[in-house]
Design a protein around this motif. Sequence first.
Motif, PDB file in Angstrom:
ATOM      1  N   LEU A  12       7.731  15.956   0.489  1.00  0.00           N
ATOM      2  CA  LEU A  12       7.756  14.506   0.339  1.00  0.00           C
ATOM      3  C   LEU A  12       7.741  14.075  -1.123  1.00  0.00           C
ATOM      4  N   ILE A  13       6.959  14.748  -1.957  1.00  0.00           N
ATOM      5  CA  ILE A  13       6.855  14.286  -3.342  1.00  0.00           C
ATOM      6  C   ILE A  13       8.119  14.561  -4.145  1.00  0.00           C
ATOM      7  N   ALA A  14       9.041  15.310  -3.564  1.00  0.00           N
ATOM      8  CA  ALA A  14      10.336  15.530  -4.223  1.00  0.00           C
ATOM      9  C   ALA A  14      11.291  14.373  -3.972  1.00  0.00           C
ATOM     10  N   ASP A  15      10.926  13.444  -3.092  1.00  0.00           N
ATOM     11  CA  ASP A  15      11.777  12.320  -2.722  1.00  0.00           C
ATOM     12  C   ASP A  15      11.421  11.108  -3.581  1.00  0.00           C
ATOM     13  N   THR A  16      12.369  10.612  -4.359  1.00  0.00           N
ATOM     14  CA  THR A  16      12.123   9.501  -5.277  1.00  0.00           C
ATOM     15  C   THR A  16      11.691   8.240  -4.541  1.00  0.00           C
ATOM     16  N   GLY A  17      12.342   7.918  -3.425  1.00  0.00           N
ATOM     17  CA  GLY A  17      11.990   6.731  -2.654  1.00  0.00           C
ATOM     18  C   GLY A  17      10.562   6.788  -2.143  1.00  0.00           C
ATOM     19  N   TYR A  18      10.164   7.963  -1.702  1.00  0.00           N
ATOM     20  CA  TYR A  18       8.790   8.143  -1.231  1.00  0.00           C
ATOM     21  C   TYR A  18       7.800   7.900  -2.362  1.00  0.00           C
ATOM     22  N   MET A  19       8.098   8.423  -3.556  1.00  0.00           N
ATOM     23  CA  MET A  19       7.188   8.272  -4.676  1.00  0.00           C
ATOM     24  C   MET A  19       7.069   6.817  -5.121  1.00  0.00           C
ATOM     25  N   VAL A  20       8.145   6.062  -5.012  1.00  0.00           N
ATOM     26  CA  VAL A  20       8.082   4.629  -5.315  1.00  0.00           C
ATOM     27  C   VAL A  20       7.108   3.944  -4.353  1.00  0.00           C
ATOM     28  N   MET A  21       7.203   4.297  -3.071  1.00  0.00           N
ATOM     29  CA  MET A  21       6.319   3.721  -2.063  1.00  0.00           C
ATOM     30  C   MET A  21       4.855   4.092  -2.327  1.00  0.00           C
ATOM     31  N   VAL A  22       4.619   5.353  -2.663  1.00  0.00           N
ATOM     32  CA  VAL A  22       3.252   5.801  -2.929  1.00  0.00           C
ATOM     33  C   VAL A  22       2.691   5.112  -4.169  1.00  0.00           C
ATOM     34  N   ARG A  23       3.536   4.911  -5.154  1.00  0.00           N
ATOM     35  CA  ARG A  23       3.092   4.193  -6.357  1.00  0.00           C
ATOM     36  C   ARG A  23       2.591   2.799  -5.982  1.00  0.00           C
ATOM     37  N   ARG A  24       3.287   2.137  -5.094  1.00  0.00           N
ATOM     38  CA  ARG A  24       2.852   0.805  -4.646  1.00  0.00           C
ATOM     39  C   ARG A  24       1.527   0.886  -3.898  1.00  0.00           C
ATOM     40  N   TYR A  25       1.381   1.921  -3.071  1.00  0.00           N
ATOM     41  CA  TYR A  25       0.112   2.115  -2.362  1.00  0.00           C
ATOM     42  C   TYR A  25      -1.047   2.241  -3.353  1.00  0.00           C
ATOM     43  N   PHE A  26      -0.862   3.086  -4.358  1.00  0.00           N
ATOM     44  CA  PHE A  26      -1.923   3.279  -5.344  1.00  0.00           C
ATOM     45  C   PHE A  26      -2.227   1.976  -6.085  1.00  0.00           C
ATOM     46  N   ALA A  27      -1.196   1.255  -6.485  1.00  0.00           N
ATOM     47  CA  ALA A  27      -1.394   0.000  -7.214  1.00  0.00           C
ATOM     48  C   ALA A  27      -2.177  -0.998  -6.368  1.00  0.00           C
ATOM     49  N   THR A  28      -1.832  -1.088  -5.091  1.00  0.00           N
ATOM     50  CA  THR A  28      -2.546  -2.003  -4.194  1.00  0.00           C
ATOM     51  C   THR A  28      -3.992  -1.569  -4.026  1.00  0.00           C
ATOM     52  N   TRP A  29      -4.196  -0.282  -3.788  1.00  0.00           N
ATOM     53  CA  TRP A  29      -5.557   0.234  -3.585  1.00  0.00           C
ATOM     54  C   TRP A  29      -6.422   0.023  -4.828  1.00  0.00           C
ATOM     55  N   ASP A  30      -5.863   0.298  -6.005  1.00  0.00           N
ATOM     56  CA  ASP A  30      -6.628   0.142  -7.243  1.00  0.00           C
ATOM     57  C   ASP A  30      -6.969  -1.319  -7.532  1.00  0.00           C
ATOM     58  N   SER A  31      -6.190  -2.249  -6.985  1.00  0.00           N
ATOM     59  CA  SER A  31      -6.414  -3.673  -7.271  1.00  0.00           C
ATOM     60  C   SER A  31      -7.541  -4.270  -6.442  1.00  0.00           C
ATOM     61  N   ILE A  32      -7.978  -3.564  -5.414  1.00  0.00           N
ATOM     62  CA  ILE A  32      -8.975  -4.108  -4.488  1.00  0.00           C
ATOM     63  C   ILE A  32     -10.385  -3.925  -5.043  1.00  0.00           C
ATOM     64  N   SER A  33     -11.149  -5.023  -5.095  1.00  0.00           N
ATOM     65  CA  SER A  33     -12.526  -4.939  -5.591  1.00  0.00           C
ATOM     66  C   SER A  33     -13.528  -5.651  -4.685  1.00  0.00           C
ATOM     67  N   SER A  34     -13.060  -6.225  -3.584  1.00  0.00           N
ATOM     68  CA  SER A  34     -13.967  -6.926  -2.680  1.00  0.00           C
ATOM     69  C   SER A  34     -13.471  -6.792  -1.250  1.00  0.00           C
ATOM     70  N   GLU A  35     -14.348  -7.101  -0.314  1.00  0.00           N
ATOM     71  CA  GLU A  35     -13.981  -7.058   1.105  1.00  0.00           C
ATOM     72  C   GLU A  35     -12.843  -8.030   1.407  1.00  0.00           C
ATOM     73  N   ASP A  36     -12.912  -9.223   0.826  1.00  0.00           N
ATOM     74  CA  ASP A  36     -11.859 -10.218   1.057  1.00  0.00           C
ATOM     75  C   ASP A  36     -10.509  -9.713   0.565  1.00  0.00           C
ATOM     76  N   GLU A  37     -10.517  -9.106  -0.618  1.00  0.00           N
ATOM     77  CA  GLU A  37      -9.259  -8.574  -1.163  1.00  0.00           C
ATOM     78  C   GLU A  37      -8.723  -7.439  -0.305  1.00  0.00           C
ATOM     79  N   TYR A  38      -9.632  -6.641   0.259  1.00  0.00           N
ATOM     80  CA  TYR A  38      -9.181  -5.565   1.143  1.00  0.00           C
ATOM     81  C   TYR A  38      -8.430  -6.128   2.345  1.00  0.00           C
ATOM     82  N   TYR A  39      -9.012  -7.128   3.007  1.00  0.00           N
ATOM     83  CA  TYR A  39      -8.363  -7.664   4.205  1.00  0.00           C
ATOM     84  C   TYR A  39      -7.113  -8.462   3.890  1.00  0.00           C
ATOM     85  N   GLU A  40      -7.023  -8.971   2.672  1.00  0.00           N
ATOM     86  CA  GLU A  40      -5.779  -9.629   2.258  1.00  0.00           C
ATOM     87  C   GLU A  40      -4.665  -8.610   2.030  1.00  0.00           C
TER      88      GLU A  40
END
Length: 221
Positions: free
Chosen positions: A152-180
């Motif tokens: 999977l990590i050899a696939d560029t499209g997959y890595m773009v998606m995972v990058r977004r996952y990480f960015a979203t996860w790192d941005s969360i700092s509260s319960e409200d932000e998690y559910y948003e």
Amino acid sequence: MTISTFDSSHFEHGYVKFAVHTKPVSLQNDGAKRAAFKKELQKITSQSEYIITGTCWIAIDYYCQHVRREKNPGVYDIDNIVKPILDGLTGERGLIVDDVVVNRVTVNWIDSPHDDWFEVEIEYPDLLFSRKADLVFLKSPSGWCFPSTNALIADTGYMVMVRRYFATWDSISSEDEYYESVYDLPIQNFIYYVKIRDKGFQFVELCTVDGDDLDSPRRAY
């Protein structure tokens, strides 16, 4: 005799069950005894080609003679057998990546005329497993890890998606932000590096320093 369900069909349906004909140890036993117990347990779990990578629910049935349990002042408290069993289930030689992914544990005493033994049953969403030989953890600069595979990590499209996952996860700092943000996150768990760094897994570092791109994984360990 050990009964196990480590074949791919059971993993694909989110269900694993096996028996261990060894007496469990207590959390209060010394480290050497707990280590020996873990080694015995992992002689069984290491036979599995697969490992559970996300949220799971565990049931433990401890078979013990009724009289021995009722009349022995030194018998293990039921809660004290849980942690050594969970420790034996974790890591590359186990069946789950870490006990942080366990959302529920149920434990039962069951009367048995035989020597002490126990049975473990694990259920989980049926997508959250991987072949051990294929598993690799993507590690972000923030220290969070995401289970993936070398293919999977050899696939560029997959890595773009995972990058977004990480960015979203790192941005969360509260319960409200998690559910948003929950609908922009994968069902697969993020796990912090310190939880799994000594569990025998392979890691790939994702770095944004000096112009590196998260889409370009760099093997670090």
